[in-house]
Design an enzyme around this catalytic site. Sequence first.
Site, PDB file in Angstrom:
ATOM      1  CB  SER A 144      -1.110   0.461   1.041  1.00  9.72           C
ATOM      2  OG  SER A 144      -1.425   1.266   1.615  1.00  9.72           O
ATOM      3  CE1 TYR A 160      -3.372  -1.789   5.029  1.00  7.61           C
ATOM      4  CE2 TYR A 160      -2.708  -0.373   4.576  1.00  7.61           C
ATOM      5  CZ  TYR A 160      -3.480  -0.657   4.454  1.00  7.61           C
ATOM      6  OH  TYR A 160      -3.967  -1.630   2.492  1.00  7.61           O
ATOM      7  CB  ALA A 161       1.555   2.551   7.680  1.00  8.03           C
TER       8      ALA A 161
HETATM    9  P1  NDP Z   1     -10.884  -5.821   0.469  1.00  8.22           P
HETATM   10  O1  NDP Z   1     -11.606  -6.610   1.523  1.00  8.22           O
HETATM   11  O2  NDP Z   1     -12.226  -6.185  -0.524  1.00  8.22           O
HETATM   12  O3  NDP Z   1      -9.402  -7.492  -0.170  1.00  8.22           O
HETATM   13  C1  NDP Z   1      -9.325  -7.869   0.989  1.00  8.22           C
HETATM   14  C2  NDP Z   1      -9.178  -9.687   0.323  1.00  8.22           C
HETATM   15  O4  NDP Z   1      -8.418 -10.641   1.509  1.00  8.22           O
HETATM   16  C3  NDP Z   1     -10.613 -10.412   1.479  1.00  8.22           C
HETATM   17  O5  NDP Z   1     -11.591 -11.332   0.050  1.00  8.22           O
HETATM   18  C4  NDP Z   1     -10.480 -11.309   2.518  1.00  8.22           C
HETATM   19  O6  NDP Z   1     -11.251 -12.256   2.321  1.00  8.22           O
HETATM   20  C5  NDP Z   1      -9.059 -11.661   2.001  1.00  8.22           C
HETATM   21  N1  NDP Z   1      -8.384 -11.559   3.839  1.00  8.22           N
HETATM   22  C6  NDP Z   1      -8.239 -10.745   4.910  1.00  8.22           C
HETATM   23  N2  NDP Z   1      -7.705 -11.559   5.498  1.00  8.22           N
HETATM   24  C7  NDP Z   1      -7.429 -12.908   4.899  1.00  8.22           C
HETATM   25  C8  NDP Z   1      -7.090 -13.602   6.113  1.00  8.22           C
HETATM   26  N3  NDP Z   1      -6.738 -13.858   7.106  1.00  8.22           N
HETATM   27  N4  NDP Z   1      -7.374 -15.735   5.376  1.00  8.22           N
HETATM   28  C9  NDP Z   1      -7.471 -15.042   4.214  1.00  8.22           C
HETATM   29  N5  NDP Z   1      -8.197 -13.724   3.396  1.00  8.22           N
HETATM   30  C10 NDP Z   1      -7.670 -12.794   4.277  1.00  8.22           C
HETATM   31  O7  NDP Z   1      -9.527  -4.972   0.329  1.00  8.22           O
HETATM   32  P2  NDP Z   1      -9.141  -5.041  -1.538  1.00  8.22           P
HETATM   33  O8  NDP Z   1      -9.602  -5.883  -2.141  1.00  8.22           O
HETATM   34  O9  NDP Z   1      -9.001  -3.572  -1.188  1.00  8.22           O
HETATM   35  O10 NDP Z   1      -7.570  -5.088  -1.031  1.00  8.22           O
HETATM   36  C11 NDP Z   1      -6.416  -5.648  -1.795  1.00  8.22           C
HETATM   37  C12 NDP Z   1      -5.233  -6.039  -1.059  1.00  8.22           C
HETATM   38  O11 NDP Z   1      -5.154  -4.632  -1.468  1.00  8.22           O
HETATM   39  C13 NDP Z   1      -4.718  -5.617   0.463  1.00  8.22           C
HETATM   40  O12 NDP Z   1      -3.863  -6.082   0.613  1.00  8.22           O
HETATM   41  C14 NDP Z   1      -4.968  -4.645   1.029  1.00  8.22           C
HETATM   42  O13 NDP Z   1      -4.229  -3.854   1.597  1.00  8.22           O
HETATM   43  C15 NDP Z   1      -4.560  -3.319  -1.127  1.00  8.22           C
HETATM   44  N6  NDP Z   1      -4.525  -2.847  -0.936  1.00  8.22           N
HETATM   45  C16 NDP Z   1      -6.176  -1.967  -1.055  1.00  8.22           C
HETATM   46  C17 NDP Z   1      -5.826  -0.450  -1.416  1.00  8.22           C
HETATM   47  C18 NDP Z   1      -7.490   0.053  -1.530  1.00  8.22           C
HETATM   48  O14 NDP Z   1      -7.740   1.203  -1.802  1.00  8.22           O
HETATM   49  N7  NDP Z   1      -8.606  -0.527  -1.798  1.00  8.22           N
HETATM   50  C19 NDP Z   1      -4.747   0.356  -1.501  1.00  8.22           C
HETATM   51  C20 NDP Z   1      -3.511  -0.246  -1.486  1.00  8.22           C
HETATM   52  C21 NDP Z   1      -3.244  -1.354  -0.473  1.00  8.22           C
HETATM   53  P3  NDP Z   1     -11.844 -12.882   3.708  1.00  8.22           P
HETATM   54  O15 NDP Z   1     -11.845 -12.353   4.476  1.00  8.22           O
HETATM   55  O16 NDP Z   1     -12.874 -13.691   3.113  1.00  8.22           O
HETATM   56  O17 NDP Z   1     -10.717 -13.762   4.311  1.00  8.22           O
END
Ligand code: NDP
Length: 256
Positions: A144, A160-161
């Site tokens: 991020s 988070y950061a």
């Molecule tokens: P979402 O919440 O839509 O996606 C996050 C995904 O991670 C979910 O599908 C969730 O599925 C999965 N996840 C979380 N924890 C676990 C776990 N313990 N085990 C397995 N799967 C897990 O958000 P984004 O699509 O925005 O995020 C995707 C990535 O992009 C992240 O790493 C986020 O930090 C990063 N990001 C997003 C930004 C934004 O502005 N949207 C900006 C910068 C980075 P489930 O809960 O079913 O496990």
Amino acid sequence: MIDSARLVVVSGGATGIGRAIARRFAGHGDRVVIVGRRRELLDRAAAEIGRTAGTGRVIPVGADLTDPGQVRDAADRIIGLGPVDVLVNNAGAIVTPPDGAGLGALAAAWRRDLDTNLITAVLLTNALLERLSRPGGRVVMISSAAAQRGGSGPHSAGSYAAAKAALHGWALGLARQLGPDGITVNVLAPGYIQDTDIFHGRDTPEFTASKIADTLVGRPGTPAEVAAAVAYIASAEAGYLTGQIIGLNGGAVLGR
Ligand code: NDP
């Protein structure tokens, strides 16, 4: 641009950015394993992407990637499908600030953030390490812009950061370790991306406006734009690209 018929693993592939990445690879003929905790969302995403990309193209695997036992089981299933050509460590979340006052609540929030954003990637990568394609394997971490700018406020206690920044140091060492095997390791650090679940509805109009104001292009990014960048990083053409932190943020972070 994407080589066909590869095996691609996308953590967090049922929603948001991960789902767009899964769709992109599957749409170009790859088999894509999506991993996450919520089984029904995984099944729904696999079915929905499969309708256009081909039934069975997306394989849902349920696992909490913070749990070593569940990671082992998930990895065993994936390994049964063949060598892993591309691993996208996309799973992550912004952990809300501590539930209460005191160092105990603070420590718990920080540990949850480190677990969710760092340990998930470390465990899954290590579980699949021996089965990454050699040469030609690709590992991509989704970090991020918060790791580069710092991040705290209503959505995060700063952990988070910090957790995302920890991914960077680990990924650079991994790139050094795997380079001689012909495997590249890179970090993609997106800025503000809309149409995902990460803010759980807490992205107020004021928050969104401030994120857009940070950019030079005056808009948020899209999951499809992140997927396009991942597709390039994971392509055969990108074999000379490794050990890099690549920003995708509309100019919100300059020169890094
Ligand atoms: P979402 O919440 O839509 O996606 C996050 C995904 O991670 C979910 O599908 C969730 O599925 C999965 N996840 C979380 N924890 C676990 C776990 N313990 N085990 C397995 N799967 C897990 O958000 P984004 O699509 O925005 O995020 C995707 C990535 O992009 C992240 O790493 C986020 O930090 C990063 N990001 C997003 C930004 C934004 O502005 N949207 C900006 C910068 C980075 P489930 O809960 O079913 O496990």
